[in-house]
Design a protein around this motif. Structure first.
Motif, PDB file in Angstrom:
ATOM      1  N   GLY A  45       0.819  -1.207   0.000  1.00  0.00           N
ATOM      2  CA  GLY A  45       0.000   0.000   0.000  1.00  0.00           C
ATOM      3  C   GLY A  45       0.851   1.255   0.000  1.00  0.00           C
ATOM      4  O   GLY A  45       2.079   1.204   0.082  1.00  0.00           O
ATOM      5  N   GLU A  46       0.166   2.371  -0.092  1.00  0.00           N
ATOM      6  CA  GLU A  46       0.853   3.665  -0.131  1.00  0.00           C
ATOM      7  C   GLU A  46       1.482   3.971   1.218  1.00  0.00           C
ATOM      8  O   GLU A  46       0.888   3.758   2.271  1.00  0.00           O
ATOM      9  N   LEU A  47       2.689   4.484   1.175  1.00  0.00           N
ATOM     10  CA  LEU A  47       3.381   4.920   2.388  1.00  0.00           C
ATOM     11  C   LEU A  47       3.053   6.396   2.600  1.00  0.00           C
ATOM     12  O   LEU A  47       3.803   7.285   2.218  1.00  0.00           O
ATOM     13  N   LYS A  48       1.901   6.654   3.205  1.00  0.00           N
ATOM     14  CA  LYS A  48       1.393   8.023   3.329  1.00  0.00           C
ATOM     15  C   LYS A  48       2.346   8.924   4.100  1.00  0.00           C
ATOM     16  O   LYS A  48       2.438  10.120   3.818  1.00  0.00           O
ATOM     17  N   GLU A  49       3.055   8.358   5.063  1.00  0.00           N
ATOM     18  CA  GLU A  49       4.003   9.170   5.826  1.00  0.00           C
ATOM     19  C   GLU A  49       5.086   9.739   4.911  1.00  0.00           C
ATOM     20  O   GLU A  49       5.469  10.906   5.028  1.00  0.00           O
ATOM     21  N   TYR A  50       5.562   8.930   3.974  1.00  0.00           N
ATOM     22  CA  TYR A  50       6.578   9.402   3.028  1.00  0.00           C
ATOM     23  C   TYR A  50       5.976  10.339   1.988  1.00  0.00           C
ATOM     24  O   TYR A  50       6.607  11.319   1.588  1.00  0.00           O
ATOM     25  N   THR A  51       4.768  10.051   1.549  1.00  0.00           N
ATOM     26  CA  THR A  51       4.096  10.925   0.591  1.00  0.00           C
ATOM     27  C   THR A  51       3.941  12.324   1.179  1.00  0.00           C
ATOM     28  O   THR A  51       4.233  13.324   0.515  1.00  0.00           O
ATOM     29  N   GLU A  52       3.493  12.396   2.422  1.00  0.00           N
ATOM     30  CA  GLU A  52       3.327  13.689   3.094  1.00  0.00           C
ATOM     31  C   GLU A  52       4.666  14.397   3.270  1.00  0.00           C
ATOM     32  O   GLU A  52       4.768  15.608   3.074  1.00  0.00           O
ATOM     33  N   MET A  53       5.696  13.649   3.646  1.00  0.00           N
ATOM     34  CA  MET A  53       7.015  14.239   3.839  1.00  0.00           C
ATOM     35  C   MET A  53       7.531  14.831   2.533  1.00  0.00           C
ATOM     36  O   MET A  53       8.040  15.959   2.509  1.00  0.00           O
ATOM     37  N   MET A  54       7.375  14.108   1.435  1.00  0.00           N
ATOM     38  CA  MET A  54       7.889  14.594   0.161  1.00  0.00           C
ATOM     39  C   MET A  54       7.073  15.786  -0.349  1.00  0.00           C
ATOM     40  O   MET A  54       7.632  16.706  -0.947  1.00  0.00           O
ATOM     41  N   GLU A  55       5.777  15.798  -0.119  1.00  0.00           N
ATOM     42  CA  GLU A  55       4.961  16.956  -0.518  1.00  0.00           C
ATOM     43  C   GLU A  55       5.394  18.191   0.264  1.00  0.00           C
ATOM     44  O   GLU A  55       5.527  19.281  -0.308  1.00  0.00           O
ATOM     45  N   GLU A  56       5.631  18.038   1.546  1.00  0.00           N
ATOM     46  CA  GLU A  56       6.113  19.160   2.361  1.00  0.00           C
ATOM     47  C   GLU A  56       7.473  19.645   1.849  1.00  0.00           C
ATOM     48  O   GLU A  56       7.711  20.849   1.740  1.00  0.00           O
TER      49      GLU A  56
END
Length: 105
Positions: A45-56
């Motif tokens: 599944g999606e690693l939302k913690e990393y997705t959020e970190m990279m968007e920031e």
């Protein structure tokens, strides 16, 4: 600030080139989020913690690039690009760069 990935701003005339501009940041995850992301790799599944970190990180890098362009008197950035690289385990650099210009209608 107008930001485009093209060489010119559609519908605008480029009046002056101000030069290369960039902004960057290095982001890392905290240990708690890293453990959660590690567990997620087991089930998929999606690693939302990393997705959020990279968007920031992208937003910070773009913001710093815009400040660089404003300091040079630009009102637009053309040929904008984003790049990322791993600088160490669990830390990534994001760099936003482009050419600062002034444009008019």
């Amino acid at each position: 600030m107008i930001i485009v990935t093209t060489e010119t701003v559609p519908g605008k005339e480029t009046k002056e080139y101000k030069g290369f501009v960039r902004g960057s940041t290095v982001q890392s995850k905290n240990i708690g989020k890293d453990i959660m992301a590690g567990l997620k790799t087991i089930v998929g599944g999606e690693l939302k913690e990393y997705t959020e970190m990279m968007e920031e990180a992208r937003q910070k890098a773009i913001g710093r690039m815009v400040e660089d362009a404003k300091a040079k008197g630009a009102n637009a950035i053309v040929a904008m690009r984003l790049e990322s690289s791993a600088v160490m385990q669990n830390a990534s650099e994001i760099i936003a760069y482009g050419t600062a210009v002034t444009v008019e209608d």
